[in-house]
Enzyme design. Sequence first.
Site, PDB file in Angstrom:
ATOM      1  N   ARG A 159       0.825  -1.212   0.000  1.00 36.68           N
ATOM      2  CA  ARG A 159       0.000   0.000   0.000  1.00 36.68           C
ATOM      3  C   ARG A 159       0.868   1.275   0.000  1.00 36.68           C
ATOM      4  O   ARG A 159       0.568   2.249  -0.674  1.00 36.68           O
ATOM      5  CB  ARG A 159      -0.929  -0.013   1.215  1.00 36.68           C
ATOM      6  CG  ARG A 159      -2.098   0.918   1.033  1.00 36.68           C
ATOM      7  CD  ARG A 159      -3.207   0.670   2.035  1.00 36.68           C
ATOM      8  NE  ARG A 159      -4.235   1.684   1.842  1.00 36.68           N
ATOM      9  CZ  ARG A 159      -5.248   1.546   1.004  1.00 36.68           C
ATOM     10  NH1 ARG A 159      -5.383   0.464   0.284  1.00 36.68           N
ATOM     11  NH2 ARG A 159      -6.131   2.524   0.881  1.00 36.68           N
TER      12      ARG A 159
ATOM     13  N   ASP B  48     -20.282   4.136  -4.532  1.00 38.00           N
ATOM     14  CA  ASP B  48     -20.685   3.339  -3.376  1.00 38.00           C
ATOM     15  C   ASP B  48     -22.122   3.683  -2.976  1.00 38.00           C
ATOM     16  O   ASP B  48     -22.916   2.805  -2.651  1.00 38.00           O
ATOM     17  CB  ASP B  48     -19.729   3.621  -2.201  1.00 38.00           C
ATOM     18  CG  ASP B  48     -18.282   3.526  -2.650  1.00 38.00           C
ATOM     19  OD1 ASP B  48     -17.868   2.441  -3.069  1.00 38.00           O
ATOM     20  OD2 ASP B  48     -17.581   4.560  -2.627  1.00 38.00           O
TER      21      ASP B  48
ATOM     22  N   HIS C 192     -13.306   5.428   0.431  1.00 39.46           N
ATOM     23  CA  HIS C 192     -13.710   4.589  -0.711  1.00 39.46           C
ATOM     24  C   HIS C 192     -12.800   3.358  -0.711  1.00 39.46           C
ATOM     25  O   HIS C 192     -11.811   3.278  -1.427  1.00 39.46           O
ATOM     26  CB  HIS C 192     -13.594   5.337  -2.038  1.00 39.46           C
ATOM     27  CG  HIS C 192     -13.802   4.411  -3.216  1.00 39.46           C
ATOM     28  ND1 HIS C 192     -15.011   3.838  -3.503  1.00 39.46           N
ATOM     29  CD2 HIS C 192     -12.945   3.921  -4.137  1.00 39.46           C
ATOM     30  CE1 HIS C 192     -14.892   3.046  -4.552  1.00 39.46           C
ATOM     31  NE2 HIS C 192     -13.644   3.075  -4.953  1.00 39.46           N
TER      32      HIS C 192
HETATM   33  N1  LIG Z   1     -13.522   6.125  -6.689  1.00 40.41           N
HETATM   34  C1  LIG Z   1     -14.139   5.135  -7.337  1.00 40.41           C
HETATM   35  O1  LIG Z   1     -15.311   4.828  -7.048  1.00 40.41           O
HETATM   36  C2  LIG Z   1     -13.471   4.361  -8.457  1.00 40.41           C
HETATM   37  C3  LIG Z   1     -14.200   3.429  -9.186  1.00 40.41           C
HETATM   38  C4  LIG Z   1     -13.591   2.742 -10.224  1.00 40.41           C
HETATM   39  C5  LIG Z   1     -12.249   2.964 -10.509  1.00 40.41           C
HETATM   40  N2  LIG Z   1     -11.555   3.851  -9.769  1.00 40.41           N
HETATM   41  C6  LIG Z   1     -10.141   4.154 -10.060  1.00 40.41           C
HETATM   42  O2  LIG Z   1     -10.064   5.023 -11.186  1.00 40.41           O
HETATM   43  C7  LIG Z   1      -8.771   4.922 -11.762  1.00 40.41           C
HETATM   44  C8  LIG Z   1      -8.863   4.814 -13.280  1.00 40.41           C
HETATM   45  O3  LIG Z   1      -9.506   3.621 -13.640  1.00 40.41           O
HETATM   46  P1  LIG Z   1      -9.528   3.125 -15.164  1.00 40.41           P
HETATM   47  O4  LIG Z   1     -10.287   1.851 -15.149  1.00 40.41           O
HETATM   48  O5  LIG Z   1      -9.945   4.205 -16.084  1.00 40.41           O
HETATM   49  O6  LIG Z   1      -7.989   2.819 -15.366  1.00 40.41           O
HETATM   50  P2  LIG Z   1      -7.190   2.630 -16.746  1.00 40.41           P
HETATM   51  O7  LIG Z   1      -5.923   1.952 -16.388  1.00 40.41           O
HETATM   52  O8  LIG Z   1      -8.080   2.050 -17.801  1.00 40.41           O
HETATM   53  O9  LIG Z   1      -6.893   4.129 -17.188  1.00 40.41           O
HETATM   54  C9  LIG Z   1      -6.057   4.966 -16.462  1.00 40.41           C
HETATM   55  C10 LIG Z   1      -5.458   5.954 -17.431  1.00 40.41           C
HETATM   56  O10 LIG Z   1      -4.728   6.905 -16.693  1.00 40.41           O
HETATM   57  C11 LIG Z   1      -3.578   7.237 -17.432  1.00 40.41           C
HETATM   58  N3  LIG Z   1      -2.614   7.856 -16.549  1.00 40.41           N
HETATM   59  C12 LIG Z   1      -1.746   7.257 -15.698  1.00 40.41           C
HETATM   60  N4  LIG Z   1      -0.987   8.183 -15.091  1.00 40.41           N
HETATM   61  C13 LIG Z   1      -1.398   9.379 -15.541  1.00 40.41           C
HETATM   62  C14 LIG Z   1      -0.980  10.713 -15.296  1.00 40.41           C
HETATM   63  N5  LIG Z   1       0.042  10.984 -14.462  1.00 40.41           N
HETATM   64  N6  LIG Z   1      -1.603  11.705 -15.952  1.00 40.41           N
HETATM   65  C15 LIG Z   1      -2.601  11.446 -16.812  1.00 40.41           C
HETATM   66  N7  LIG Z   1      -3.024  10.197 -17.105  1.00 40.41           N
HETATM   67  C16 LIG Z   1      -2.434   9.189 -16.467  1.00 40.41           C
HETATM   68  C17 LIG Z   1      -3.128   5.923 -18.050  1.00 40.41           C
HETATM   69  O11 LIG Z   1      -2.290   6.117 -19.176  1.00 40.41           O
HETATM   70  C18 LIG Z   1      -4.469   5.303 -18.437  1.00 40.41           C
HETATM   71  O12 LIG Z   1      -4.865   5.651 -19.757  1.00 40.41           O
HETATM   72  C19 LIG Z   1      -8.111   3.728 -11.074  1.00 40.41           C
HETATM   73  O13 LIG Z   1      -7.274   4.225 -10.043  1.00 40.41           O
HETATM   74  C20 LIG Z   1      -9.289   2.983 -10.453  1.00 40.41           C
HETATM   75  O14 LIG Z   1      -8.898   2.204  -9.343  1.00 40.41           O
HETATM   76  C21 LIG Z   1     -12.132   4.570  -8.759  1.00 40.41           C
HETATM   77  O1  LIG Z   2     -10.497  -0.041  -8.927  1.00 40.00           O
HETATM   78  C1  LIG Z   2     -10.857  -0.648  -7.901  1.00 40.00           C
HETATM   79  O2  LIG Z   2     -10.058  -1.180  -7.100  1.00 40.00           O
HETATM   80  C2  LIG Z   2     -12.322  -0.774  -7.590  1.00 40.00           C
HETATM   81  C3  LIG Z   2     -13.059   0.510  -7.697  1.00 40.00           C
HETATM   82  O3  LIG Z   2     -12.586   1.463  -6.798  1.00 40.00           O
HETATM   83  C4  LIG Z   2     -14.538   0.277  -7.499  1.00 40.00           C
HETATM   84  O4  LIG Z   2     -15.067   0.617  -6.436  1.00 40.00           O
HETATM   85  O5  LIG Z   2     -15.169  -0.280  -8.423  1.00 40.00           O
END
Ligand SMILES: NC(=O)c1ccc[n+]([C@@H]2O[C@H](COP(=O)([O-])OP(=O)(O)OC[C@H]3O[C@@H](n4cnc5c(N)ncnc54)[C@H](O)[C@@H]3O)[C@@H](O)[C@H]2O)c1
Ligand SMILES: O=C(O)C[C@H](O)C(=O)O
Length: 329
Positions: free
Chosen positions: A99, A160, A188
Amino acid sequence: MTRTPVNVTVTGAAGQIGYALLFRIASGHLLGADVPVKLRLLEIPQGLKAAEGTAMELDDCAFPLLRGIDISDDPATAFDGTNVALLVGARPRTKGMERGDLLEANGGIFKPQGKAINDHAADDVKVLVVGNPANTNALIAQAAAPDVPAERFTAMTRLDHNRAVSQLAARTGAAVSDIKKLTIWGNHSATQYPDVFHAEIAGKNAAEVVNDEAWLADTFIPTVAKRGAAIIEARGASSAASAANAAIDHVHTWVTGTAEGDWTSMAIPSDGSYGVPEGLISSFPVTCAGGRYEIVQGLEINEFSRPRIDASVQELADEREAVRGLGLL
Ligand SMILES: NC(=O)c1ccc[n+]([C@@H]2O[C@H](COP(=O)([O-])OP(=O)(O)OC[C@H]3O[C@@H](n4cnc5c(N)ncnc54)[C@H](O)[C@@H]3O)[C@@H](O)[C@H]2O)c1
Ligand SMILES: O=C(O)C[C@H](O)C(=O)O
């Protein structure tokens, strides 16, 4: 009268959430059907070509509200004059990564992005952090932006919240639209606490309608809290369309307001309410009006809820200590 377009920056624009998000922003779902937008896409150099492809598709939709798309790998350019910043791109946890490693890697993203927002964004900028660990990434970005009011930095727990509403509707047979005043507290993460004790189902107290504490403890809470992992297991990829939908909901509610008699959940800097240490970016029940949010005050926290809120808040405090230790705050 022609309205000035609102600048919306999306980081990680070539990722899977970006792909689900950009078309809905451009079609008016983020800010309203009468609000023109300019999109600013930020990617890392390896993501630029795919972002260009997405921009071509956006052009091909001929969205009447879309007044331009800029693509950059430079945060200073991407956040220049931005009014709404959606920080989606983040470093995912890879095999063997602790982590602490994840927090450090994300510090390398969110610290410079916070600084770029500080130096280049519009005065009214609103920031939503989606990239995980979202609450602590928001804290890192906020710390790097001392000139931006701290309350403009928020993190996403609306996914959520929506998951909890959907599970409650399925259990009780109620319509989703009949469920009000649900709350996600804390982080989250799997420690989050979805609280139904103040929620209403068609005007009746949700906990009384459910009338089954064992179901709340053993089914409802873990189902909501571990839904992200269940989606990854089923899809082989993390939630994307539902995450994009929640990001749209979060900003739309922040900008246009909560409905009378309802509230939503947003992770926001704590003012100390409900015993959450000041400054932690923790999820609370909030109402929104006039582009601002306020924590719902005066809710009684019962014995079932208190330790669950405290555990999630403790996790946030531990994450804050970890990023402090890394010199990111
Ligand atoms: N808060 C929530 O509820 C929630 C829910 C789902 C996913 N997420 C998070 O959202 C994030 C993105 O998910 P995703 O499925 O689109 O991932 P993904 O890997 O498909 O896309 C991430 C993109 O970010 C780009 N990236 C990486 N570093 C970067 C930077 N410094 N500047 C600009 N772009 C950058 C990568 O090139 C990639 O295209 C992940 O961290 C995921 O865990 C959060
Ligand atoms: O990307 C993840 O680890 C899960 C994501 O934050 C979600 O809640 O779907």
